[in-house]
Motif scaffolding. Sequence first.
Motif, PDB file in Angstrom:
ATOM      1  N   UNK A   1       0.859  -1.215   0.052  1.00  0.00           N
ATOM      2  CA  UNK A   1       0.045   0.040  -0.041  1.00  0.00           C
ATOM      3  C   UNK A   1       0.748   1.233  -0.074  1.00  0.00           C
ATOM      4  N   UNK A   2       0.444   2.155  -0.796  1.00  0.00           N
ATOM      5  CA  UNK A   2       1.302   3.401  -0.799  1.00  0.00           C
ATOM      6  C   UNK A   2       0.764   4.405   0.179  1.00  0.00           C
ATOM      7  N   UNK A   3       1.411   4.489   1.358  1.00  0.00           N
ATOM      8  CA  UNK A   3       0.887   5.257   2.295  1.00  0.00           C
ATOM      9  C   UNK A   3       1.598   6.577   2.525  1.00  0.00           C
ATOM     10  N   UNK A   4       2.665   7.095   1.724  1.00  0.00           N
ATOM     11  CA  UNK A   4       2.937   8.451   1.918  1.00  0.00           C
ATOM     12  C   UNK A   4       3.914   8.961   0.719  1.00  0.00           C
ATOM     13  N   UNK A   5       3.969  10.103   0.553  1.00  0.00           N
ATOM     14  CA  UNK A   5       5.216  10.940  -0.247  1.00  0.00           C
ATOM     15  C   UNK A   5       5.843  11.768   0.387  1.00  0.00           C
ATOM     16  N   UNK A   6       7.304  11.725  -0.058  1.00  0.00           N
ATOM     17  CA  UNK A   6       8.063  12.871   0.779  1.00  0.00           C
ATOM     18  C   UNK A   6       8.939  13.418  -0.452  1.00  0.00           C
ATOM     19  N   UNK A   7       9.045  14.695  -0.134  1.00  0.00           N
ATOM     20  CA  UNK A   7       9.927  15.597  -1.129  1.00  0.00           C
ATOM     21  C   UNK A   7      11.057  16.343  -0.047  1.00  0.00           C
ATOM     22  N   UNK A   8      12.145  16.291  -0.882  1.00  0.00           N
ATOM     23  CA  UNK A   8      13.469  16.791  -0.162  1.00  0.00           C
ATOM     24  C   UNK A   8      13.289  18.378  -0.173  1.00  0.00           C
ATOM     25  N   UNK A   9      13.567  18.646   1.155  1.00  0.00           N
ATOM     26  CA  UNK A   9      13.709  20.458   1.085  1.00  0.00           C
ATOM     27  C   UNK A   9      14.809  20.951   0.414  1.00  0.00           C
ATOM     28  N   UNK A  10      14.411  22.272  -0.236  1.00  0.00           N
ATOM     29  CA  UNK A  10      15.532  22.847  -1.024  1.00  0.00           C
ATOM     30  C   UNK A  10      16.079  24.177  -0.130  1.00  0.00           C
ATOM     31  N   UNK A  11      17.428  24.410  -0.407  1.00  0.00           N
ATOM     32  CA  UNK A  11      18.018  25.403   0.203  1.00  0.00           C
ATOM     33  C   UNK A  11      17.387  26.692  -0.136  1.00  0.00           C
ATOM     34  N   UNK A  12      16.971  26.773  -1.241  1.00  0.00           N
ATOM     35  CA  UNK A  12      16.554  27.826  -2.254  1.00  0.00           C
ATOM     36  C   UNK A  12      15.544  27.521  -3.064  1.00  0.00           C
ATOM     37  N   UNK A  13      14.665  28.286  -3.515  1.00  0.00           N
ATOM     38  CA  UNK A  13      13.674  28.099  -4.201  1.00  0.00           C
ATOM     39  C   UNK A  13      14.045  28.491  -5.858  1.00  0.00           C
ATOM     40  N   UNK A  14      14.016  27.183  -6.851  1.00  0.00           N
ATOM     41  CA  UNK A  14      14.526  27.608  -8.085  1.00  0.00           C
ATOM     42  C   UNK A  14      13.387  28.514  -9.123  1.00  0.00           C
ATOM     43  N   UNK A  15      14.019  29.015  -9.943  1.00  0.00           N
ATOM     44  CA  UNK A  15      13.051  29.635 -10.867  1.00  0.00           C
ATOM     45  C   UNK A  15      12.306  28.521 -11.542  1.00  0.00           C
ATOM     46  N   UNK A  16      11.107  28.576 -11.982  1.00  0.00           N
ATOM     47  CA  UNK A  16      10.299  27.554 -12.454  1.00  0.00           C
ATOM     48  C   UNK A  16       9.345  28.190 -13.481  1.00  0.00           C
ATOM     49  N   UNK A  17       8.818  27.246 -14.176  1.00  0.00           N
ATOM     50  CA  UNK A  17       7.878  27.370 -15.391  1.00  0.00           C
ATOM     51  C   UNK A  17       6.900  26.230 -15.584  1.00  0.00           C
ATOM     52  N   UNK A  18       5.740  26.382 -15.402  1.00  0.00           N
ATOM     53  CA  UNK A  18       4.825  25.143 -15.247  1.00  0.00           C
ATOM     54  C   UNK A  18       3.697  25.665 -16.364  1.00  0.00           C
ATOM     55  N   UNK A  19       3.477  24.773 -17.230  1.00  0.00           N
ATOM     56  CA  UNK A  19       2.423  25.007 -18.186  1.00  0.00           C
ATOM     57  C   UNK A  19       1.708  23.597 -18.818  1.00  0.00           C
ATOM     58  N   UNK A  20       0.599  23.908 -19.026  1.00  0.00           N
ATOM     59  CA  UNK A  20      -0.209  22.514 -19.418  1.00  0.00           C
ATOM     60  C   UNK A  20      -1.222  22.962 -20.465  1.00  0.00           C
TER      61      UNK A  20
END
Length: 281
Positions: free
Chosen positions: A167-186
């Motif tokens: 059973x998938x019980x969780x997801x974890x994301x490593x914290x980042x020291x700084x936010x990167x520039x990002x571009x999200x489009x759909x």
Amino acid sequence: MKPPPFEYIRPDCLEEALQLLSAHSGEARVLAGGQSLIPQLNLRTIRVKKLIDANGIEELFGVSVSDGYLHIGAMTRQVDLEEDSAIKGYFPEFLELLPSLGFSSTRNRGTVGGSIAFADPAAELPALALALEGEVKLQSQRTGTRILSVEDFLVGPFKTVAQPDEMLTGIRLPLRSALPRSFVREVNLRSLGRAAAGIIALAPDGETPTATLFAWADRPRKIAIRPPQDHLESTAEQWLESCGLSADSPSWQDDAHGSKAYRIHVFASLLQEAATALALV
């Protein structure tokens, strides 16, 4: 159509759910938000003898930060991410992508873990978890706990490495020291409520910019963004090749929603937009 007969069970703790999956391995499925599973049952594309409803397992809900990770319980509703302060502070990319995720009614029921476990190649959350170097937590009575990268977890369209008793019980994301520039489009097929093409591009300082593409092949794919030298005059095929993709790949296929040529054009355009937005050209 209505589903074939099954036994509905609603455990109130994770241990009980894992016991049921172990006792009925291969004959049971976990019900999370039900936005994908219930239609499949109604259409009889899948059959189960036991339907294990995880909505009563409180420990699978919520978002927290500890040990250098942001942890998301598998049963956390997609809509709850939109207002979570930790999500806003550490991973604003979620806020850019969530409005494109289905409809408000489906986000109210849909869960983070359910979306990733379903492994739809056009789904936003598996792609975002891959882009953010996420990991999934799998649990079973037989194997205990396994932590896998999302890249290793997703193996094909609607396929993962999870075993029938896991059973998938969780997801974890490593914290980042700084936010990167990002571009999200759909590019969204609103009539279907799903993506025709999508990109999540990140440019951390001092690192190679990456783009995670989804709704284009059998699963999301993460690539480096390398604009062609003569980017203003380059063709769609040249943009793809410069970023390590081939226009001759079998991944580019005609279907009811678009031709091969259309998909090549759309994804090349998304890569160009990302490169411009991230000041790479």
